[in-house]
Design a protein around this motif. Structure first.
Motif, PDB file in Angstrom:
ATOM      1  N   ALA A 205       0.815  -1.223   0.000  1.00 54.34           N
ATOM      2  CA  ALA A 205       0.000   0.000   0.000  1.00 54.34           C
ATOM      3  C   ALA A 205       0.845   1.266   0.000  1.00 54.34           C
ATOM      4  O   ALA A 205       0.565   2.201  -0.759  1.00 54.34           O
ATOM      5  N   GLU A 206       1.891   1.309   0.847  1.00 54.59           N
ATOM      6  CA  GLU A 206       2.642   2.555   0.963  1.00 54.59           C
ATOM      7  C   GLU A 206       3.473   2.814  -0.280  1.00 54.59           C
ATOM      8  O   GLU A 206       3.618   3.945  -0.720  1.00 54.59           O
ATOM      9  N   TYR A 207       4.035   1.758  -0.856  1.00 58.99           N
ATOM     10  CA  TYR A 207       4.788   1.912  -2.099  1.00 58.99           C
ATOM     11  C   TYR A 207       3.866   2.403  -3.205  1.00 58.99           C
ATOM     12  O   TYR A 207       4.234   3.256  -4.017  1.00 58.99           O
ATOM     13  N   LEU A 209       1.303   4.269  -2.941  1.00 59.52           N
ATOM     14  CA  LEU A 209       0.988   5.686  -2.778  1.00 59.52           C
ATOM     15  C   LEU A 209       1.998   6.509  -3.582  1.00 59.52           C
ATOM     16  O   LEU A 209       1.657   7.496  -4.233  1.00 59.52           O
ATOM     17  N   GLY A 210       3.246   6.050  -3.560  1.00 53.84           N
ATOM     18  CA  GLY A 210       4.289   6.729  -4.320  1.00 53.84           C
ATOM     19  C   GLY A 210       4.145   6.519  -5.819  1.00 53.84           C
ATOM     20  O   GLY A 210       4.314   7.444  -6.611  1.00 53.84           O
ATOM     21  N   LEU A 211       3.828   5.292  -6.207  1.00 58.17           N
ATOM     22  CA  LEU A 211       3.692   4.983  -7.634  1.00 58.17           C
ATOM     23  C   LEU A 211       2.537   5.782  -8.251  1.00 58.17           C
ATOM     24  O   LEU A 211       2.643   6.321  -9.358  1.00 58.17           O
ATOM     25  N   ASP A 213       1.546   8.626  -7.302  1.00 54.91           N
ATOM     26  CA  ASP A 213       1.991  10.016  -7.401  1.00 54.91           C
ATOM     27  C   ASP A 213       2.818  10.223  -8.675  1.00 54.91           C
ATOM     28  O   ASP A 213       2.659  11.215  -9.391  1.00 54.91           O
ATOM     29  N   ARG A 214       3.682   9.272  -8.969  1.00 59.70           N
ATOM     30  CA  ARG A 214       4.514   9.389 -10.174  1.00 59.70           C
ATOM     31  C   ARG A 214       3.665   9.305 -11.431  1.00 59.70           C
ATOM     32  O   ARG A 214       3.944   9.970 -12.429  1.00 59.70           O
ATOM     33  N   SER A 237      -2.280  11.434  -5.431  1.00 57.58           N
ATOM     34  CA  SER A 237      -2.159   9.988  -5.543  1.00 57.58           C
ATOM     35  C   SER A 237      -3.122   9.324  -4.568  1.00 57.58           C
ATOM     36  O   SER A 237      -3.209   9.729  -3.409  1.00 57.58           O
ATOM     37  N   TYR A 238      -3.816   8.295  -5.040  1.00 61.48           N
ATOM     38  CA  TYR A 238      -4.636   7.488  -4.150  1.00 61.48           C
ATOM     39  C   TYR A 238      -4.069   6.080  -3.997  1.00 61.48           C
ATOM     40  O   TYR A 238      -4.725   5.204  -3.424  1.00 61.48           O
ATOM     41  N   GLY A 239      -2.863   5.853  -4.536  1.00 63.02           N
ATOM     42  CA  GLY A 239      -2.268   4.530  -4.396  1.00 63.02           C
ATOM     43  C   GLY A 239      -3.246   3.467  -4.849  1.00 63.02           C
ATOM     44  O   GLY A 239      -3.848   3.586  -5.922  1.00 63.02           O
TER      45      GLY A 239
END
Lengths: 265, 467
Positions: A205-207, A209-211, A213-214, A237-239
């Protein structure tokens, strides 16, 4: 009209008189000749005057057409005719007739009828209008709320697994979206549009959130390059928190790996 | 018998301090020396009796779950349970064999006290080393527990007492649980274990319709909602002393970090950098700094930052090249950070110094890895890994940081992710889909046994076990 013989006689008479009056000391002048007897010329018999042609009719029907349609010219010329012609490459025609014409633009047809008595012209006008231009595609007008407008005009952009690159299909979609965005931004001058980044369920989940965003950022950058003003686009980002579907299938996963548009505040 | 106690304590200490050995070895080794305890059901007088089911279940769960003693099965127990030291009797002294009295010896001497002798519990068939017993009674509107722990190697009841204490609670289920937890904590501490009583598991639940931060007791009791943002609030972490809680929330629009005090619940106002993502916060072991992940200064996630508790003084400790998140500082040394990074492709677990140097990849690069959590000893991590399986086939692994040899604790019972070590270093909580499509929170021992489901309602995940 005096004819030539009469005139000559008059001139001779005048000349003689002037001569005589001028000569004083000479032998007694001979008794003036008796004044010439007025020449009694019988007027020439009038030439029988032949009438000029008469254009009884020269019409075009209909007088107004659309480009590609035809109109029919009808004419009737009476009288002493030697020739009848119509311009606009129609040429010589009979005294009475009709002709279908296909003018591509508004045209004035002139009929000329000639005879010994003279010539005469008449004209007929065919007005040509273009067919009505097709209307622009039926798109919702600016009175549709922004949210509905975004929903219908802006398509989602899809990504490969664990990637945020804009691939070929994504480029095409974003290019179309840019055009729609320009229209939307014109119709809604105050609004900003949010580019959302989403992921499928598989990464942590946390990774993700970053993806997400990119992905949002990559889509926004591409749109900015196409001329969308940067300050009108926001990203979030909603991941994997807001999936579109929840099946564990490749097709659902692909649907979730997306950038999506929504109205900004 | 004293030797046994000391070796038990040493073994427990061994468990906590041993470097470079895998956790399963630790627990197996300890199992060879583990003390046996008899734990009969206790009774309550008057109103207290109605609460004794709850009391006994709680006591049993805490003792069996501690990992430092083994409970002897109740089927072997004598019928009579001494409820206080004065209930014990001594076996009669052996009679000398006197031929003169032989004709009067018709009744053979008793071989068992029915439960009243220490040897009834210390000898066959029970063969326990210790006996825990007592009783409860209401007194002046208070539930009182009298609890004793007896060392069965001692000759008589008064010399055998290791624990003899009064515990107080309210006359209801919650009070019964409380006194049971406290009694169990004292027993477990005797054997060098650490009670989980007083610790909390923070987690994320969507049962209200929005993801909020919740807390519960280690046995799943007392589940309570902490945040009420009606937004998306995730990724909780507690400070080492339990006084503060930090997490990520969307309640201001984009993901930002929040720091709250836990008692009373108050927003301590963390300054978020202007960025599209500020997330994944946790505390340094001195409780004075927050480490987190941010896309600052812009909008392309993310790298690791350190900041003061109020968010000021932030500085990056990694470069902004890829997605780096889930930073956790070594709770023992405070000098190392484990985190998740995409710098070599799919996400993997890395370690670096808190100044950004000495970067090392801990997971082996296959599959996807993440969710690293430090053991309280600062030498082992638990993490989630797909280990060459299909993407999303997550399982929990533990791995000493020095050897990087992983051990698998779950084996494909649904997806198993987000492990968090309990302060006792013996338990883990984690999230799993083993019972359905939704995630629930489970606890287990560090060897993968004793898996217990703690939540049932809604979708519950991302546990953090703290004080």
């Amino acid at each position: 009209m005096l004819d030539k013989r009469k005139l000559t006689v008059l001139w001779i008479a005048l000349a003689v008189t002037m001569f005589a009056a001028g000569c004083k000391k000479k032998a007694p002048p001979p008794p003036p000749p008796p004044p010439p007897a007025p020449v009694e010329t019988r007027p020439a018999p009038p030439v029988a005057a032949r009438p000029a042609p008469v254009i009884a009719q020269f019409t075009a029907e209909p007088t107004s057409i659309q480009r590609g349609q035809s109109s029919t010219l009808r004419w009737e010329v009476t009288g002493d005719i030697t020739s009848v012609s119509i311009d606009q490459t129609i040429g010589t025609v009979q005294n009475v007739g009709s002709r279908r014409v296909f003018p591509s633009e508004s045209t004035t047809y002139t009929l000329t009828a000639t005879g010994p008595g003279g010539s005469i012209t008449a004209s007929a006008v065919v007005a040509v209008s273009s067919p009505p231009a097709p209307p622009p595609p039926m798109t919702p007008t600016g009175t549709l709320p922004l949210e509905r407008r975004i929903e219908s005009d802006l398509q989602d952009v899809y990504f490969d697994y664990d990637k945020s690159d804009i691939g070929g299909a994504a480029r095409d979609t974003l290019t179309r979206d840019a055009a729609a965005l320009k229209a939307i931004m014109t119709d809604f001058p105050g609004a900003s549009i949010v580019v959302e980044g989403h992921c499928d369920e598989r990464g942590s989940a946390e990774y993700n959130l970053g993806l997400g965003d990119r992905r949002a950022s990559a889509a926004k950058d591409f749109l900015v390059q196409l001329g969308i003003p940067e300050n009108r686009l926001k990203t979030i980002s909603y991941g994997k928190e807001r999936p579109q579907c929840s099946e564990s299938t490749e097709s659902c996963w692909q649907r979730n790996r997306r950038a999506h548009f929504s109205p900004g505040q | 018998m004293k030797k046994l106690v000391w070796s038990a304590i040493a073994a427990a200490g061994f468990l906590l301090l041993l470097p470079a050995q895998d956790i399963r070895e630790k627990i197996e080794r300890q199992g060879q020396h583990i003390p046996q305890i008899a734990l009969p059901d206790l009774k309550g007088s008057g109103e207290a009796q109605a609460l004794m089911n709850t009391f006994n279940q709680t006591l049993m769960a805490d003792i069996t779950g501690s990992g430092v003693v083994k409970v002897v099965p109740k089927t072997t127990y004598p019928l009579l349970v001494p409820q206080q030291p004065s209930d014990f009797t001594q076996p009669p002294p052996p009679q000398p064999d006197n031929p003169r009295n032989r004709r009067q010896q018709a009744i053979p001497p008793p071989t068992s006290g029915g439960g009243r002798w220490l040897s009834d519990w210390g000898g066959p068939p029970v063969n326990a080393n210790y006996l825990a017993s007592g009783y409860t009674a209401p007194q002046n509107g208070v539930l009182v527990l009298y609890g004793w722990l007896y060392d069965l190697s001692r000759p008589n009841a008064s010399e055998a007492q290791v624990i003899g204490k009064r515990y107080l609670g309210s006359v209801d289920e919650a009070g019964a649980r409380k006194v049971a937890h406290e009694f169990a904590a004292d027993i477990v501490a005797t054997f060098g274990g650490q009670s989980l009583f007083g610790t909390h598991i923070y987690f994320v639940s969507d049962r209200t319709g929005h993801k909020e931060i919740w807390a519960m007791d280690p046995d799943g009791q007392n589940q309570r909602q902490i945040t009420h943002y009606n937004s998306l609030s995730i990724e909780p972490a507690a400070s080492p002393d339990g006084s503060k809680l930090t997490f990520t929330s969307y309640y201001k629009g984009t993901p930002g970090i929040v720091v709250l005090s836990t008692d009373p619940v108050r927003d301590l106002r963390f300054y978020n950098q202007s960025a599209s993502v500020n997330s994944s916060p946790s505390f340094t072991p001195d409780g004075k700094q927050i480490i987190y992940s941010s896309s600052a200064p812009g909008s392309k996630c993310c790298r690791i930052f350190l900041a003061n508790l109020d968010g000021t003084g932030f500085h990056a400790i990694s470069a902004l090249t890829t997605i780096e998140t889930e930073p956790k500082v070594n709770p023992k040394t405070g000098t190392e950070v484990v985190f998740t990074s995409g710098r070599s492709g799919p996400q993997q677990v890395y370690k670096m110094n808190i100044d950004g140097g000495d970067l090392e990849r801990l997971s082996d690069g296959t599959g996807e890895a993440g969710n690293a959590s430090w053991h309280p000893d600062g030498q082992i991590i638990a993490f989630a890994w797909t280990r060459g399986f299909a993407e999303a086939a997550w399982n929990i692994f533990v791995m000493p940081v020095a050897s990087k040899k992983p051990q698998q604790l779950t084996h494909g019972e649904g997806k198993n992710e987000q492990p968090t070590w309990a302060p006792d270093g013996v338990h883990l909580a984690f999230s799993s889909t083993r019972n359905g499509r939704r995630y629930q929170i489970y606890s287990m021992l560090a060897d993968g046994t004793q898996v217990k489901q703690l939540t049932t309602q809604g979708n519950n995940d991302r546990p953090f076990w703290g004080k």
